[in-house]
Design a protein around this motif. Structure first.
Motif, short mmCIF file in Angstrom:
data_model
loop_
_atom_site.label_atom_id
_atom_site.label_comp_id
_atom_site.label_asym_id
_atom_site.label_seq_id
_atom_site.Cartn_x
_atom_site.Cartn_y
_atom_site.Cartn_z
N PRO A 83 -76.91 -53.60 -102.61
CA PRO A 83 -78.22 -54.24 -103.17
C PRO A 83 -78.82 -55.95 -102.61
O PRO A 83 -77.36 -56.51 -103.04
CB PRO A 83 -77.95 -54.15 -105.07
CG PRO A 83 -77.02 -53.46 -105.12
CD PRO A 83 -76.30 -53.02 -103.88
N LYS A 84 -79.81 -56.09 -102.57
CA LYS A 84 -80.12 -57.64 -102.00
C LYS A 84 -79.61 -58.12 -103.30
O LYS A 84 -79.87 -57.81 -104.82
CB LYS A 84 -81.45 -57.23 -101.66
CG LYS A 84 -82.08 -59.23 -101.48
CD LYS A 84 -83.58 -58.76 -101.44
CE LYS A 84 -83.69 -60.16 -101.67
NZ LYS A 84 -84.10 -61.17 -102.55
N GLN A 85 -78.91 -59.32 -103.18
CA GLN A 85 -78.41 -60.18 -103.92
C GLN A 85 -79.71 -60.92 -104.81
O GLN A 85 -80.67 -60.89 -103.87
CB GLN A 85 -77.67 -61.36 -103.86
CG GLN A 85 -76.10 -60.66 -102.82
CD GLN A 85 -75.33 -59.73 -104.70
OE1 GLN A 85 -75.15 -60.80 -105.20
NE2 GLN A 85 -75.11 -58.67 -104.85
N LEU A 86 -80.27 -61.54 -106.37
CA LEU A 86 -80.55 -61.97 -106.34
C LEU A 86 -81.02 -63.66 -106.38
O LEU A 86 -79.80 -63.96 -106.09
CB LEU A 86 -80.59 -61.72 -108.36
CG LEU A 86 -80.84 -60.95 -108.76
CD1 LEU A 86 -81.17 -60.81 -110.41
CD2 LEU A 86 -82.44 -60.36 -108.73
N SER A 87 -82.06 -64.45 -106.19
CA SER A 87 -82.44 -65.20 -106.01
C SER A 87 -81.46 -66.10 -107.95
O SER A 87 -81.21 -65.74 -108.38
CB SER A 87 -83.15 -65.93 -105.52
OG SER A 87 -84.19 -65.62 -106.40
N ASP A 88 -81.72 -67.86 -107.76
CA ASP A 88 -81.11 -68.37 -108.30
C ASP A 88 -82.69 -68.48 -109.19
O ASP A 88 -82.54 -68.13 -110.55
CB ASP A 88 -80.80 -69.83 -107.87
CG ASP A 88 -79.73 -69.78 -107.28
OD1 ASP A 88 -78.64 -69.01 -107.81
OD2 ASP A 88 -79.15 -70.82 -106.55
N ALA A 89 -83.82 -68.13 -108.84
CA ALA A 89 -85.04 -68.37 -109.43
C ALA A 89 -85.08 -67.13 -110.72
O ALA A 89 -84.75 -66.49 -111.38
CB ALA A 89 -86.26 -69.01 -109.32
N GLU A 90 -84.24 -65.52 -109.68
CA GLU A 90 -84.42 -64.35 -110.30
C GLU A 90 -83.51 -64.33 -111.74
O GLU A 90 -83.98 -64.09 -112.58
CB GLU A 90 -84.49 -63.08 -109.17
CG GLU A 90 -85.86 -63.47 -108.43
CD GLU A 90 -85.58 -62.48 -107.10
OE1 GLU A 90 -86.49 -61.98 -106.31
OE2 GLU A 90 -84.19 -62.58 -106.69
N LEU A 91 -82.48 -64.44 -111.21
CA LEU A 91 -81.21 -64.94 -111.91
C LEU A 91 -81.72 -65.13 -113.20
O LEU A 91 -81.42 -64.87 -114.63
CB LEU A 91 -79.96 -65.30 -111.56
CG LEU A 91 -78.97 -65.26 -112.21
CD1 LEU A 91 -78.08 -63.69 -112.50
CD2 LEU A 91 -77.79 -66.01 -110.86
N THR A 92 -81.64 -66.92 -112.61
CA THR A 92 -82.69 -67.56 -114.09
C THR A 92 -83.14 -66.48 -114.83
O THR A 92 -82.89 -66.83 -116.52
CB THR A 92 -82.45 -68.83 -113.91
OG1 THR A 92 -81.80 -69.07 -113.06
CG2 THR A 92 -82.95 -69.72 -114.67
N GLU A 93 -84.59 -65.91 -114.78
CA GLU A 93 -85.00 -65.38 -115.50
C GLU A 93 -84.44 -64.27 -116.07
O GLU A 93 -84.93 -64.15 -116.76
CB GLU A 93 -86.47 -65.03 -114.71
CG GLU A 93 -87.73 -64.46 -115.43
CD GLU A 93 -88.51 -64.25 -114.15
OE1 GLU A 93 -89.12 -62.52 -114.29
OE2 GLU A 93 -88.67 -64.84 -113.08
N LEU A 94 -84.25 -64.01 -115.56
CA LEU A 94 -83.55 -62.29 -115.96
C LEU A 94 -82.34 -62.59 -116.99
O LEU A 94 -82.43 -62.27 -118.44
CB LEU A 94 -82.60 -61.26 -115.06
CG LEU A 94 -83.87 -60.70 -114.31
CD1 LEU A 94 -82.76 -59.65 -113.08
CD2 LEU A 94 -84.22 -59.53 -114.47
N VAL A 95 -81.56 -63.85 -117.17
CA VAL A 95 -80.65 -63.93 -117.81
C VAL A 95 -81.21 -64.72 -119.02
O VAL A 95 -81.40 -64.38 -120.25
CB VAL A 95 -80.12 -65.25 -116.88
CG1 VAL A 95 -78.56 -65.72 -118.77
CG2 VAL A 95 -78.78 -64.24 -116.44
#
Length: 139
Positions: A83-95
């Motif tokens: 699967p496509k890896q999350l960007s840093d912004a998306e990762l920050t939002e999910l966490v």
């Protein structure tokens, strides 16, 4: 695999054979042979891709550029099937969403990581997730 064989793409063919062998090894691990779920197969492929990245770094540090390039190329082939890896912004939002939902504070790294990993669902490496959880918890 079949199209790689027909195209005589040796890199893709050998990488896919290696991946299939890793999946087969995971299937027979344990007391009874079993068929892996899609999530388990993705976990095996992710592990193999990580091995390739680490090996490429080790070979590059040792001055073996040719072997490092081969490992990197194998990692890129495996990345096509992950699967496509999350960007840093998306990762920050999910966490941040996972931490807010669980009400975690600074001293709860273990439970916070469990919640964050569930939210990310294999779309980012564990090291990146752990770094983001530490940053948001202030550790």
């Amino acid at each position: 695999m079949r199209s790689a064989l027909k195209a005589r793409d040796e890199l893709t063919t050998s990488t896919l054979r290696m991946a299939l062998a890793a999946v087969g090894t995971a299937e027979v691990a344990g007391k009874v042979k079993r068929e892996l779920t899609d999530d388990e197969v993705l976990a095996v492929l992710t592990k193999e891709a990580k091995k390739r990245r680490e090996a490429a770094t080790a070979f590059a540090d040792a001055g073996r550029a040719e072997q490092a390039a081969k490992e990197s190329a194998e990692g890129e082939v495996l990345d096509r099937y992950l699967p496509k890896q999350l960007s840093d912004a998306e990762l920050t939002e999910l966490v941040s969403g996972a931490l807010a939902a669980g009400g975690f504070t600074g001293a709860q790294m273990g439970p916070a990581m469990k919640a964050a990993q569930a939210a990310v669902a294999g779309q980012a490496e564990g090291g990146r997730v752990a770094a983001e959880v530490r940053r948001q918890l202030g550790l």
